[in-house]
Write a protein that holds these residues in place. Structure first.
Motif, PDB file in Angstrom:
ATOM      1  N   GLY A  60       0.657  -1.527   0.012  1.00 33.20           N
ATOM      2  CA  GLY A  60      -0.201   0.088  -0.054  1.00 33.20           C
ATOM      3  C   GLY A  60       0.764   1.372  -0.445  1.00 33.20           C
ATOM      4  O   GLY A  60       0.649   2.616   0.581  1.00 33.20           O
ATOM      5  N   VAL A  61       1.856   1.004  -0.712  1.00 24.04           N
ATOM      6  CA  VAL A  61       2.774   2.224  -0.765  1.00 24.04           C
ATOM      7  C   VAL A  61       2.518   3.134  -1.825  1.00 24.04           C
ATOM      8  O   VAL A  61       2.605   2.596  -2.892  1.00 24.04           O
ATOM      9  N   GLY A  62       1.203   4.083  -1.793  1.00 28.27           N
ATOM     10  CA  GLY A  62       0.832   5.305  -3.044  1.00 28.27           C
ATOM     11  C   GLY A  62       1.940   5.784  -3.055  1.00 28.27           C
ATOM     12  O   GLY A  62       3.337   5.880  -3.546  1.00 28.27           O
ATOM     13  N   CYS A  63       1.547   6.084  -4.253  1.00 26.80           N
ATOM     14  CA  CYS A  63       1.881   6.859  -5.832  1.00 26.80           C
ATOM     15  C   CYS A  63       3.076   8.129  -5.087  1.00 26.80           C
ATOM     16  O   CYS A  63       4.282   8.792  -5.939  1.00 26.80           O
ATOM     17  N   GLU A  64       1.843   9.057  -4.561  1.00 25.69           N
ATOM     18  CA  GLU A  64       2.809   9.966  -3.773  1.00 25.69           C
ATOM     19  C   GLU A  64       3.544  10.011  -2.774  1.00 25.69           C
ATOM     20  O   GLU A  64       4.281  10.644  -2.328  1.00 25.69           O
ATOM     21  N   ALA A  65       4.128   8.396  -2.482  1.00 26.86           N
ATOM     22  CA  ALA A  65       4.573   8.169  -1.450  1.00 26.86           C
ATOM     23  C   ALA A  65       6.839   9.079  -2.242  1.00 26.86           C
ATOM     24  O   ALA A  65       7.151   9.092  -2.198  1.00 26.86           O
ATOM     25  N   CYS A  66       6.565   8.407  -3.297  1.00 22.00           N
ATOM     26  CA  CYS A  66       7.698   9.312  -4.414  1.00 22.00           C
ATOM     27  C   CYS A  66       6.985  10.291  -5.270  1.00 22.00           C
ATOM     28  O   CYS A  66       8.465  10.639  -5.407  1.00 22.00           O
ATOM     29  N   HIS A  67       5.774  10.619  -5.379  1.00 21.12           N
ATOM     30  CA  HIS A  67       5.854  11.813  -6.077  1.00 21.12           C
ATOM     31  C   HIS A  67       5.250  12.630  -5.752  1.00 21.12           C
ATOM     32  O   HIS A  67       5.084  14.058  -6.071  1.00 21.12           O
ATOM     33  N   GLN A  81      -1.645  19.517  -8.156  1.00 24.09           N
ATOM     34  CA  GLN A  81      -1.167  20.884  -8.217  1.00 24.09           C
ATOM     35  C   GLN A  81       0.662  20.834  -7.254  1.00 24.09           C
ATOM     36  O   GLN A  81       1.181  22.007  -7.912  1.00 24.09           O
ATOM     37  N   MET A  82       0.954  19.967  -6.542  1.00 22.66           N
ATOM     38  CA  MET A  82       1.797  19.987  -5.767  1.00 22.66           C
ATOM     39  C   MET A  82       3.168  18.525  -6.067  1.00 22.66           C
ATOM     40  O   MET A  82       4.031  18.994  -6.019  1.00 22.66           O
ATOM     41  N   ILE A  83       2.392  18.698  -7.667  1.00 25.28           N
ATOM     42  CA  ILE A  83       3.788  17.417  -8.031  1.00 25.28           C
ATOM     43  C   ILE A  83       4.793  18.008  -9.497  1.00 25.28           C
ATOM     44  O   ILE A  83       3.813  18.970 -10.209  1.00 25.28           O
ATOM     45  N   VAL A  84       5.527  17.876  -9.188  1.00 25.15           N
ATOM     46  CA  VAL A  84       6.804  18.831 -10.137  1.00 25.15           C
ATOM     47  C   VAL A  84       6.550  17.694 -11.253  1.00 25.15           C
ATOM     48  O   VAL A  84       6.781  16.344 -11.517  1.00 25.15           O
ATOM     49  N   ARG A  85       7.097  18.491 -12.446  1.00 24.56           N
ATOM     50  CA  ARG A  85       6.141  18.115 -13.782  1.00 24.56           C
ATOM     51  C   ARG A  85       7.901  17.799 -13.803  1.00 24.56           C
ATOM     52  O   ARG A  85       8.532  19.247 -13.830  1.00 24.56           O
ATOM     53  N   GLY A  86       7.982  16.868 -15.246  1.00 22.88           N
ATOM     54  CA  GLY A  86       9.555  17.146 -16.531  1.00 22.88           C
ATOM     55  C   GLY A  86      10.279  16.395 -15.584  1.00 22.88           C
ATOM     56  O   GLY A  86      10.122  15.904 -14.418  1.00 22.88           O
ATOM     57  N   GLY A  88      13.084  17.681 -14.185  1.00 19.06           N
ATOM     58  CA  GLY A  88      14.018  18.643 -13.323  1.00 19.06           C
ATOM     59  C   GLY A  88      15.064  18.535 -12.419  1.00 19.06           C
ATOM     60  O   GLY A  88      14.104  17.083 -11.470  1.00 19.06           O
ATOM     61  N   LEU A  89      15.598  18.854 -11.870  1.00 21.16           N
ATOM     62  CA  LEU A  89      16.022  18.870 -10.347  1.00 21.16           C
ATOM     63  C   LEU A  89      15.215  18.338  -9.387  1.00 21.16           C
ATOM     64  O   LEU A  89      15.870  17.505  -8.063  1.00 21.16           O
ATOM     65  N   GLU A  90      14.087  19.057  -9.559  1.00 23.61           N
ATOM     66  CA  GLU A  90      13.169  19.476  -8.326  1.00 23.61           C
ATOM     67  C   GLU A  90      12.471  18.506  -8.205  1.00 23.61           C
ATOM     68  O   GLU A  90      11.587  19.249  -6.979  1.00 23.61           O
ATOM     69  N   ASN A  91      12.358  17.383  -9.398  1.00 23.09           N
ATOM     70  CA  ASN A  91      11.959  16.443  -9.512  1.00 23.09           C
ATOM     71  C   ASN A  91      12.223  15.153  -8.551  1.00 23.09           C
ATOM     72  O   ASN A  91      13.585  15.252  -8.297  1.00 23.09           O
ATOM     73  N   PRO A  92      11.904  14.722  -7.222  1.00 24.69           N
ATOM     74  CA  PRO A  92      12.087  13.881  -5.908  1.00 24.69           C
ATOM     75  C   PRO A  92      12.554  12.176  -7.206  1.00 24.69           C
ATOM     76  O   PRO A  92      13.010  11.588  -6.431  1.00 24.69           O
ATOM     77  N   VAL A  93      11.695  12.327  -8.146  1.00 22.71           N
ATOM     78  CA  VAL A  93      12.553  10.908  -9.171  1.00 22.71           C
ATOM     79  C   VAL A  93      13.047  10.756  -9.556  1.00 22.71           C
ATOM     80  O   VAL A  93      13.630  10.811 -10.634  1.00 22.71           O
TER      81      VAL A  93
END
Ligand code: HEC
Ligand code: HEC
Ligand code: HEC
Ligand code: HEC
Ligand code: HEC
Length: 259
Positions: A60-67, A81-86, A88-93
Motif C-alpha cells: 500500500g505504498v501509494g504513488c504520492e510516496a515518491c511523486h 497541484q504539488m507534483i513537479v512535472r518534467g 528536472g532536479l526539483e523532481n523527487p524522482v
C-alpha cells in the motif's frame, strides 16, 4: 435549516450510506492509482503494472510516496497541484534525488549508500553513477539475483569498461549468494520453530533466530556502501549464529520422535 430539521431520519440514513461508501477510502488510502488505472490511455502504463505487482503495491505504498501530490482527492488538478512535472532536479524522482526519496522509508540502505563513491558522483551530477533505480527499478522493488548483480556491476566495472575493476562484480556476487544461502537457512529454521510445542523452548529458539536475522539484514544494508568489509563481518556473525541455530533444531528433532 427547516428542511433538515423536518427530515432528520432521512439525513442520518443518507449520511450513514455516504460513510459506508467512503469508508474504504479512509484517511490513509491513496486515490492516485485508482484514477491512473481507470485512465487506460494515461501516462506510463508499464510503470503502473510494475507498481501493481511490486512489494510497494502490496504494502500500500501509494504513488504520492515518491511523486508527492494530494492522494485524497479525485480532482485531477488538486491531486497534481504539488507534483513537479518534467525531469528536472526539483523532481523527487529524478535519479539524483532517489536516494533521499527512497531513503525516507529505507534509512538503512540510504545511510550506507551515502558513504559510497557512487553517491558522491551522483550528487555531483555524474550520469555514469548508479542510483537506487539502477538495481531496484523505478517502482518495482526488484531484488537482483547474485548473477544479476554481478552483471549489473560489470555493466560499469567489467572488462574493457572505463571503470574496469572486475573483482568488484565477482565479490558482490559471492557475498550476495552467501546472504541468500543464510536467509534460506533461517527461513527453514523459522518454519521449524513455529512447530515447536513447548512455549519456553519456542521462545528461546525464536530469540536465537532474531540474533541471526538482525546481522543478516545489517549485511544487506551495508552492501550499499559498496565497500564490503562490513558486509563480510556482519555476514560472518549471521552465518555462525544461523548454523548454531540449525544445530540446535537438528538435536531437537532427533529427540522428539523417541518421546
Ligand atoms: C482524477 C484522475 C487522477 C488522479 C486522482 C491522479 N492522477 Fe496523475 N494523472 C492523471 C492523468 C489523466 C495524467 C496525464 C495527464 C496529465 O499529465 O495531467 C496524469 C499524470 C500524472 C503524472 C505525470 C506528470 C508529468 O507531467 O510528468 C504523474 C507523475 C502523476 N499523474 C502522479 C499522480 C499522483 C502521485 C497522484 C496522487 C497524488 C495522481 N497522479 C492522481 C490522472 C490522475
Ligand atoms: C517507489 C517510488 C515510486 C512509486 C511508489 C511510484 N513511482 Fe512513478 N516513478 C518513479 C520513478 C523513479 C520514475 C522515473 C522518473 C524519471 O526517470 O524521470 C517514475 C515515473 C513515473 C511517471 C512518468 C513521469 C514522466 O514525467 O515521464 C508517471 C506518470 C508515474 N511515475 C506515475 C506513477 C503512478 C500513477 C504511481 C502509482 C500507481 C507511481 N508512479 C508510483 C517512482 C515511483
Ligand atoms: C513510503 C515508504 C517507501 C518509499 C518512499 C519507498 N519504499 Fe521501498 N518499500 C516500502 C515498503 C513498505 C516495502 C515492503 C516491505 C516489506 O515487504 O517488508 C518496500 C520494499 C522495498 C524493497 C524490498 C522488496 C522485497 O521484496 O523485499 C526494495 C528493494 C525497495 N522497497 C526499494 C525502494 C526504492 C528503490 C525506492 C525509491 C525509488 C523505494 N523503495 C521507496 C516502503 C517505501
Ligand atoms: C548496485 C546495485 C544496488 C544499488 C545501486 C542499490 N541497491 Fe538496494 N540492494 C541491492 C542488493 C544486492 C540488495 C540485497 C538483496 C538481497 O538481500 O537479496 C539490496 C537490498 C535492498 C533493500 C532490501 C533490504 C532488506 O532489508 O532486506 C532495500 C530496501 C534497498 N536495497 C534499497 C535501496 C535504496 C534506497 C537504494 C538507493 C539509496 C539502493 N537500494 C541502491 C543492490 C543495490
Ligand atoms: C551505473 C554504473 C555503475 C554501476 C552499476 C556500479 N558502479 Fe561502481 N562505480 C561507478 C563509477 C563511475 C565509479 C567511479 C570510479 C572512479 O572514480 O574511478 C564507481 C566506483 C566504485 C567504487 C569505488 C572505487 C574506488 O576505487 O574508489 C566501488 C568500490 C564500486 N564502484 C563498486 C561497485 C560494485 C560492487 C558494483 C555492483 C554491486 C558497482 N560498483 C556498480 C559506476 C558504477
Amino acid at each position: 435549516m427547516a428542511a433538515r430539521l423536518s427530515f432528520p431520519a432521512l439525513c442520518v440514513t443518507a449520511l450513514a450510506a455516504l460513510l459506508t461508501i467512503s469508508a474504504p477510502a479512509s484517511a490513509q488510502q491513496s486515490l492516485c492509482a485508482d484514477c491512473h488505472f481507470a485512465n487506460a490511455g494515461g501516462p506510463n502504463p508499464i510503470h503502473l503494472h510494475e507498481w501493481d505487482l511490486s512489494a510497494h503495491g502490496r504494502a500500500g505504498v501509494g504513488c504520492e510516496a515518491c511523486h508527492g501530490g494530494n492522494p485524497r482527492t479525485v480532482e485531477s488538478f488538486l491531486a497534481h497541484q504539488m507534483i513537479v512535472r518534467g525531469h528536472g532536479l526539483e523532481n523527487p524522482v529524478n535519479r539524483r534525488n532517489l536516494p533521499a526519496t527512497c531513503g525516507k522509508c529505507h534509512s538503512g540502505p540510504y545511510t550506507e549508500f551515502q558513504s559510497s563513491r557512487h553517491y558522491l558522483l551522483l550528487r555531483n551530477g555524474d550520469p555514469a553513477a548508479p542510483s537506487c533505480s539502477t538495481c531496484h527499478g523505478d517502482v518495482a522493488a526488484y531484488l537482483l539475483s547474485p548473477k544479476g548483480l554481478e552483471s549489473e556491476c560489470n555493466g560499469c566495472h567489467g572488462r574493457g569498461k572505463k571503470q574496469e575493476r572486475a573483482e568488484y562484480a565477482a565479490n558482490a556476487r559471492y557475498l550476495l549468494q552467501a546472504t541468500r544461502d543464510t536467509r534460506a537457512l533461517l527461513d527453514s529454521a523459522r518454519s521449524l520453530i513455529k512447530r515447536v510445542t513447548d512455549p519456553k523452548m519456542r521462545e528461546s529458539l525464536q530469540y536465537d533466530y532474531e540474533q541471526a536475522a538482525v546481522p543478516l539484514q545489517e549485511a544487506a544494508h551495508a552492501g550499499h556502501s559498496f565497500v564490503f568489509d562490513k558486509v563480510e563481518e556482519r555476514l560472518g556473525v549471521a552465518m555462525a549464529r544461523a548454523e548454531a541455530l540449525a544445530d540446535r533444531l537438528a538435536n531437537l528433532s532427533v529427540r522428539t520422535p523417541s518421546r
